[in-house]
Design an enzyme around this catalytic site. Structure first.
Site, PDB file in Angstrom:
ATOM      1  N   HIS A  26       0.832  -1.210   0.000  1.00 28.36           N
ATOM      2  CA  HIS A  26       0.000   0.000   0.000  1.00 28.36           C
ATOM      3  C   HIS A  26       0.865   1.257   0.000  1.00 28.36           C
ATOM      4  O   HIS A  26       0.547   2.235   0.680  1.00 28.36           O
ATOM      5  CB  HIS A  26      -0.996  -0.035   1.171  1.00 28.36           C
ATOM      6  CG  HIS A  26      -2.053  -1.075   0.976  1.00 28.36           C
ATOM      7  ND1 HIS A  26      -3.145  -0.880   0.169  1.00 28.36           N
ATOM      8  CD2 HIS A  26      -2.138  -2.354   1.438  1.00 28.36           C
ATOM      9  CE1 HIS A  26      -3.888  -1.984   0.165  1.00 28.36           C
ATOM     10  NE2 HIS A  26      -3.293  -2.902   0.923  1.00 28.36           N
ATOM     11  N   SER A 112      -0.659 -11.744  -7.198  1.00 27.76           N
ATOM     12  CA  SER A 112      -0.820 -11.091  -8.513  1.00 27.76           C
ATOM     13  C   SER A 112      -1.275 -12.025  -9.616  1.00 27.76           C
ATOM     14  O   SER A 112      -0.788 -11.944 -10.749  1.00 27.76           O
ATOM     15  CB  SER A 112       0.486 -10.425  -8.964  1.00 27.76           C
ATOM     16  OG  SER A 112       0.791  -9.361  -8.152  1.00 27.76           O
ATOM     17  N   ASP A 154       2.235  -4.820  -8.961  1.00 29.42           N
ATOM     18  CA  ASP A 154       2.118  -6.169  -9.516  1.00 29.42           C
ATOM     19  C   ASP A 154       2.643  -6.210 -10.948  1.00 29.42           C
ATOM     20  O   ASP A 154       3.389  -7.112 -11.344  1.00 29.42           O
ATOM     21  CB  ASP A 154       0.653  -6.616  -9.513  1.00 29.42           C
ATOM     22  CG  ASP A 154      -0.018  -6.407  -8.167  1.00 29.42           C
ATOM     23  OD1 ASP A 154       0.700  -6.150  -7.183  1.00 29.42           O
ATOM     24  OD2 ASP A 154      -1.252  -6.501  -8.095  1.00 29.42           O
TER      25      ASP A 154
HETATM   26  C1  GLA Z   1      -2.595  -4.962  -4.870  1.00 23.73           C
HETATM   27  C2  GLA Z   1      -2.520  -3.869  -5.924  1.00 23.73           C
HETATM   28  C3  GLA Z   1      -1.138  -3.206  -5.905  1.00 23.73           C
HETATM   29  C4  GLA Z   1      -0.722  -2.778  -4.509  1.00 23.73           C
HETATM   30  C5  GLA Z   1      -0.949  -3.908  -3.501  1.00 23.73           C
HETATM   31  C6  GLA Z   1      -0.709  -3.468  -2.070  1.00 23.73           C
HETATM   32  O1  GLA Z   1      -1.722  -6.013  -5.169  1.00 23.73           O
HETATM   33  O2  GLA Z   1      -2.766  -4.399  -7.201  1.00 23.73           O
HETATM   34  O3  GLA Z   1      -1.123  -2.110  -6.809  1.00 23.73           O
HETATM   35  O4  GLA Z   1      -1.386  -1.604  -4.129  1.00 23.73           O
HETATM   36  O5  GLA Z   1      -2.270  -4.423  -3.592  1.00 23.73           O
HETATM   37  O6  GLA Z   1       0.649  -3.184  -1.905  1.00 23.73           O
END
Ligand code: GLA
Length: 349
Positions: A26, A112, A154
């Site tokens: 985040h 991801s 990601d």
């Molecule tokens: C998800 C989002 C990313 C990032 C993370 C938290 O994976 O796709 O962009 O914000 O949460 O770090």
């Protein structure tokens, strides 16, 4: 597992890794720092381009059969086909594709799976651009498919992965520095058993709180921790404190990896988890219990939630052999290695 396809019809293999974020969650959408690595679990598509239909067969999940070149539509079923349609629409695809898709990633678990799917699809469909353009295409597709205003963590990890290395990413500078993973550090990922979905409003709310904080005290990664005192709303103040302290932990974490300091890196992971739990409030009791359980195992330097949170996976940094059977903890676990970027290979037919 090798997907079953007719070899006579096979003309390419596209593969995109997933990622595990070692530290720095985040922070991406706030222009901060993160330290993920692409992993040796991912999405593979085997097939051939041609015709005017886009058909992807999946033995694991419901098959996406699109009778004509798709236009993105948020009602498309199964849901994973929305990501496919979003990529095809963004690419203004004019040539069809017929192939088979498999994934070794747990879905919706913080590794991801969606960025990996989008990037593998783009490469299979003939994307021809830079890794940066590929990452941006996948980010736009995520938003079009499920409305999540995600950052680029990601997509960068997947498009720029480097064998044997984590990636120190600065999202303001869009710079990516490879950091060699120490040989005596094992990265273990364990599924908490709690399925999560990113599409909920909680992610958007966290992002909005960071934007509110930045409008009061300036870009969070450039702020000092004392600056948060100027924020009167206690929730927004906590969110900002997480981002500011997390960016500092990422800096220190990269230094610890470069210094071969597994124990130091583990302590930062534990602090990161506490900040995500208390200040950012994106953990769950099951994930907290799993982190506590993992760090009580001798040889485990540290553990934390990884990715967006609200369930999904926990990542642990360990001495080699500390967790000989990653599946033994909750039934679903993996020892992962830092892997190279997404790629496509054209085959002779
Ligand atoms: C998800 C989002 C990313 C990032 C993370 C938290 O994976 O796709 O962009 O914000 O949460 O770090």
């Amino acid at each position: 597992m090798t997907p079953a396809v007719n070899p006579a019809m096979t003309s390419l293999v596209a593969h995109a890794p997933g990622r595990v974020n070692l530290i720095g969650d985040h922070t991406d959408y706030a222009g901060g720092l993160a330290l993920p690595m692409a992993i040796d679990l991912g999405t593979t598509i085997i097939g051939h381009r041609g015709g005017d239909q886009l058909r992807l067969h999946s033995e694991q999940f419901r098959t996406a059969m699109m009778e004509a070149l798709p236009i993105m539509d948020t009602q498309i079923e199964p849901i994973w086909a929305r990501y496919v349609a979003a990529v095809a629409t963004d690419m203004r695809l004019s040539l069809g594709f017929d192939g088979t898709i498999t994934s070794t990633l747990p879905l919706g678990a913080g590794l991801s799976s969606s960025a990996s799917l989008e990037i593998a699809v783009a490469l299979a469909l003939g994307f021809d651009g830079t890794p940066m353009e590929l990452a941006l295409l996948a980010q736009r597709s995520e938003f079009a498919a499920v409305g999540v205003p995600c950052g680029l963590l990601d997509q960068f990890a997947c498009a720029f992965g480097r064998d044997g290395h984590a990636l120190l990413i600065d999202f303001t500078a869009s710079s990516i520095e490879p950091v060699l993973m120490p040989e005596n550090l094992e990265i273990i990922v364990v599924h908490s058993g709690v399925e999560r979905t990113l599409a909920g409003s909680a992610y958007s709310e966290r992002r909005a709180a960071c934007e509110t904080a930045a409008s009061i005290i300036g870009e969070l990664p450039t702020c000092a921790i004392g600056d948060v005192d100027a924020i009167s709303d206690p929730v927004v103040r906590r969110r900002a404190r997480h981002v500011i302290t997390e960016c500092e932990r990422v800096r220190e974490g990269a230094h610890a990896l470069r210094s071969d300091d597994g124990a130091g890196f583990g302590s930062l992971m534990i602090e990161s988890h506490a900040s995500l739990r208390n200040d950012f409030e994106v953990s769950t009791p099951e994930v907290d219990d799993l982190v506590a359980r993992l760090i009580s195992i001798p040889g485990v330097h540290g553990a934390r939630m990884t990715g967006a949170g609200f369930g999904g996976c926990v990542v642990a940094a360990c001495k080699p052999g500390a967790i000989p059977e990653p599946t033994s903890i909750t039934g679903r676990g993996w020892k992962v290695q830092a892997a190279g970027p997404a790629r496509v290979e054209m085959l002779e037919v």
